[in-house]
Design an enzyme around this catalytic site. Structure first.
Site, PDB file in Angstrom:
ATOM      1  N   THR A 194       5.610  -4.295  11.018  1.00 53.53           N
ATOM      2  CA  THR A 194       6.002  -4.190  12.842  1.00 53.53           C
ATOM      3  C   THR A 194       5.329  -5.541  13.150  1.00 53.53           C
ATOM      4  OG1 THR A 194       6.284  -1.697  12.759  1.00 53.53           O
ATOM      5  CG2 THR A 194       6.053  -2.945  14.703  1.00 53.53           C
ATOM      6  N   LYS A 197      13.170  -1.379  16.699  1.00 59.94           N
ATOM      7  CA  LYS A 197      11.807  -0.493  16.460  1.00 59.94           C
ATOM      8  C   LYS A 197      10.902  -0.489  17.794  1.00 59.94           C
ATOM      9  CE  LYS A 197       7.692   0.714  14.165  1.00 59.94           C
ATOM     10  NZ  LYS A 197       7.534   2.002  13.650  1.00 59.94           N
ATOM     11  N   LYS A 212      -0.265  -0.811  19.660  1.00 57.21           N
ATOM     12  CA  LYS A 212       0.091  -2.177  19.105  1.00 57.21           C
ATOM     13  C   LYS A 212       1.859  -2.074  19.480  1.00 57.21           C
ATOM     14  CE  LYS A 212       1.677  -3.981  14.931  1.00 57.21           C
ATOM     15  NZ  LYS A 212       1.637  -4.257  13.259  1.00 57.21           N
TER      16      LYS A 212
HETATM   17  P1  NAD Z   1      -2.874  -1.464   6.611  1.00 60.17           P
HETATM   18  O1  NAD Z   1      -3.727  -2.206   7.366  1.00 60.17           O
HETATM   19  O2  NAD Z   1      -3.150  -0.121   5.680  1.00 60.17           O
HETATM   20  O3  NAD Z   1      -2.288  -2.373   5.488  1.00 60.17           O
HETATM   21  C1  NAD Z   1      -1.988  -3.748   5.651  1.00 60.17           C
HETATM   22  C2  NAD Z   1      -2.346  -4.586   4.366  1.00 60.17           C
HETATM   23  O4  NAD Z   1      -2.087  -5.789   4.493  1.00 60.17           O
HETATM   24  C3  NAD Z   1      -3.925  -4.186   4.055  1.00 60.17           C
HETATM   25  O5  NAD Z   1      -4.169  -3.900   2.993  1.00 60.17           O
HETATM   26  C4  NAD Z   1      -4.509  -5.639   4.167  1.00 60.17           C
HETATM   27  O6  NAD Z   1      -5.498  -6.014   3.322  1.00 60.17           O
HETATM   28  C5  NAD Z   1      -3.371  -6.451   3.732  1.00 60.17           C
HETATM   29  N1  NAD Z   1      -3.267  -8.007   4.258  1.00 60.17           N
HETATM   30  C6  NAD Z   1      -3.781  -8.485   5.400  1.00 60.17           C
HETATM   31  N2  NAD Z   1      -3.666  -9.738   5.242  1.00 60.17           N
HETATM   32  C7  NAD Z   1      -3.015 -10.062   4.129  1.00 60.17           C
HETATM   33  C8  NAD Z   1      -2.584 -11.353   3.451  1.00 60.17           C
HETATM   34  N3  NAD Z   1      -2.677 -12.385   4.065  1.00 60.17           N
HETATM   35  N4  NAD Z   1      -2.001 -11.103   2.284  1.00 60.17           N
HETATM   36  C9  NAD Z   1      -1.773  -9.975   1.536  1.00 60.17           C
HETATM   37  N5  NAD Z   1      -2.427  -8.744   2.096  1.00 60.17           N
HETATM   38  C10 NAD Z   1      -2.743  -8.994   3.156  1.00 60.17           C
HETATM   39  O7  NAD Z   1      -1.516  -1.019   7.481  1.00 60.17           O
HETATM   40  P2  NAD Z   1      -0.253  -0.358   7.230  1.00 60.17           P
HETATM   41  O8  NAD Z   1      -0.651   1.003   7.969  1.00 60.17           O
HETATM   42  O9  NAD Z   1       0.101  -0.406   5.932  1.00 60.17           O
HETATM   43  O10 NAD Z   1       0.860  -0.915   8.256  1.00 60.17           O
HETATM   44  C11 NAD Z   1       1.411  -2.262   7.695  1.00 60.17           C
HETATM   45  C12 NAD Z   1       2.686  -2.500   8.712  1.00 60.17           C
HETATM   46  O11 NAD Z   1       3.463  -1.477   8.741  1.00 60.17           O
HETATM   47  C13 NAD Z   1       2.033  -2.742  10.120  1.00 60.17           C
HETATM   48  O12 NAD Z   1       2.699  -3.766  10.781  1.00 60.17           O
HETATM   49  C14 NAD Z   1       2.355  -1.312  10.839  1.00 60.17           C
HETATM   50  O13 NAD Z   1       2.295  -1.641  12.136  1.00 60.17           O
HETATM   51  C15 NAD Z   1       3.547  -1.021  10.204  1.00 60.17           C
HETATM   52  N6  NAD Z   1       3.814   0.320  10.529  1.00 60.17           N
HETATM   53  C16 NAD Z   1       2.798   1.361  10.014  1.00 60.17           C
HETATM   54  C17 NAD Z   1       2.814   2.693  10.062  1.00 60.17           C
HETATM   55  C18 NAD Z   1       1.821   3.877   9.773  1.00 60.17           C
HETATM   56  O14 NAD Z   1       2.166   4.946  10.221  1.00 60.17           O
HETATM   57  N7  NAD Z   1       0.824   3.334   9.198  1.00 60.17           N
HETATM   58  C19 NAD Z   1       4.317   3.363  10.444  1.00 60.17           C
HETATM   59  C20 NAD Z   1       5.197   2.180  10.655  1.00 60.17           C
HETATM   60  C21 NAD Z   1       5.018   1.013  10.707  1.00 60.17           C
END
Ligand code: NAD
Length: 291
Positions: A87, A162, A237
């Site tokens: 997102t 979204k 966010k």
């Molecule tokens: P998270 O923080 O658990 O995962 C993000 C991952 O990206 C981490 O493991 C981090 O180490 C990795 N990362 C950061 N920088 C990086 C880079 N340069 N190269 C490679 N990896 C890198 O977050 P999440 O909950 O998995 O969410 C991911 C996305 O999905 C976000 O944009 C969030 O807004 C969206 N989202 C999350 C949810 C939820 O319920 N968690 C629901 C819908 C959407």
């Protein structure tokens, strides 16, 4: 298909695992040390993208997405497809897609709803922006990771859908909390109000499915001490993304602006790690003269 998956956090890890268990050959990369069943972890984002038919990203922010695309687009195979399911802001989604398409790579923004539970169960909803050709290539992969994928329009349309959906949710949740808080202060039983509103014109997802009042309506985070669910940090966010977009698009969103401010205050005032509906007791504890 040969798939690369970059960003193996709470969402990315189960999504990549589902692709692997569906028989795809998946390699993955994350800046953190991770292990995902069925996924070969490689040493860099470029390595995860090189020679792959499809490359997914699931990252925290638009600025990280842009920097990862700087690295993976030159490594990508022309004719491949890059799908960003993070997102992020609409501008970053469009910039990333343009960067990939200039290199002959198909690009989609495909943010999801359904949360960590939906990612694990393979029941996510994908809101997709990009061309019909790219969508047709990615659709079988969306079907592995999700229950529904909707092509909303061109580049950025998925992110737009979204953040507008979540802006509506975040704003209606505050309105619902205010309604239940006012009713309680006027001496009305919350269960009685639920009975009326859930079958009247005030009905909405925040009342009927996710009622923020403990013991009222179907089971929701309110019945589990506001354990998420959908964490306040993620809601804030998305509300902030909606407000940034409203500024850039010159759209008037004063209710969402106020709701965003209230979520920010609730977060600072002890809300960390709670579900966004945890704003209900916080609102209920405020007086009419609070700013
Ligand atoms: P998270 O923080 O658990 O995962 C993000 C991952 O990206 C981490 O493991 C981090 O180490 C990795 N990362 C950061 N920088 C990086 C880079 N340069 N190269 C490679 N990896 C890198 O977050 P999440 O909950 O998995 O969410 C991911 C996305 O999905 C976000 O944009 C969030 O807004 C969206 N989202 C999350 C949810 C939820 O319920 N968690 C629901 C819908 C959407």
């Amino acid at each position: 298909m040969k798939i690369g998956f970059i960003g193996l956090g709470n969402m990315g890890a189960p999504m990549a695992r589902n692709l692997a268990s569906a028989g795809h050959e998946v390699v993955g990369f994350d800046t953190a040390v991770v292990a995902v069943e069925g996924v070969e972890i490689v040493a860099s984002a470029a390595e995860a993208a090189a020679g792959r038919d499809a490359v997914f990203t699931m990252l925290p922010s638009g600025s990280i997405l842009r920097s990862v695309y700087e690295e993976i687009v030159p490594a990508g195979r022309p004719g491949a497809i890059f799908v960003d399911s993070s997102t992020v802001d609409v501008e970053s989604a469009r910039a990333a897609a343009a960067r990939a398409e200039a290199a002959g790579i198909g690009a989609l923004d495909a943010p999801v709803s359904g949360g960590v539970g939906g990612a694990a169960a393979g029941t996510l909803t994908f809101m997709v922006g990009g061309s019909e050709e790219s969508f047709a290539i990615a659709k079988p992969l969306f079907e592995v990771m999700g229950a529904k994928a909707v092509l909303c329009g061109g580049a950025g349309a998925g992110q737009t859908a979204k953040i507008c959906n979540n802006m509506i949710l975040g704003t209606t949740m505050v309105a619902v909390c205010e309604g239940f808080a006012l009713a309680a202060k006027l001496g009305l039983d919350s269960a009685a109000l639920y009975d009326v509103v859930s079958t009247s014109s005030g009905q909405c997802w925040a009342v009927n499915t996710y009622c923020p009042v403990p013991g009222v309506g179907p089971k929701s985070p309110a019945d589990n001490d506001y354990h998420p669910g959908f964490a306040i940090e993620l809601m804030l966010k998305d509300m902030n993304l909606s407000q940034d977009a409203a500024g850039l698009a010159d759209a008037s969103t004063p209710l969402a602006e106020r709701a965003t401010e209230l979520y920010g205050r609730y977060l600072k005032d002890g809300g960390q790690g709670t579900d966004f509906s945890g704003i209900f007791p916080w609102i209920q504890g405020r007086s009419n003269t609070a700013d």
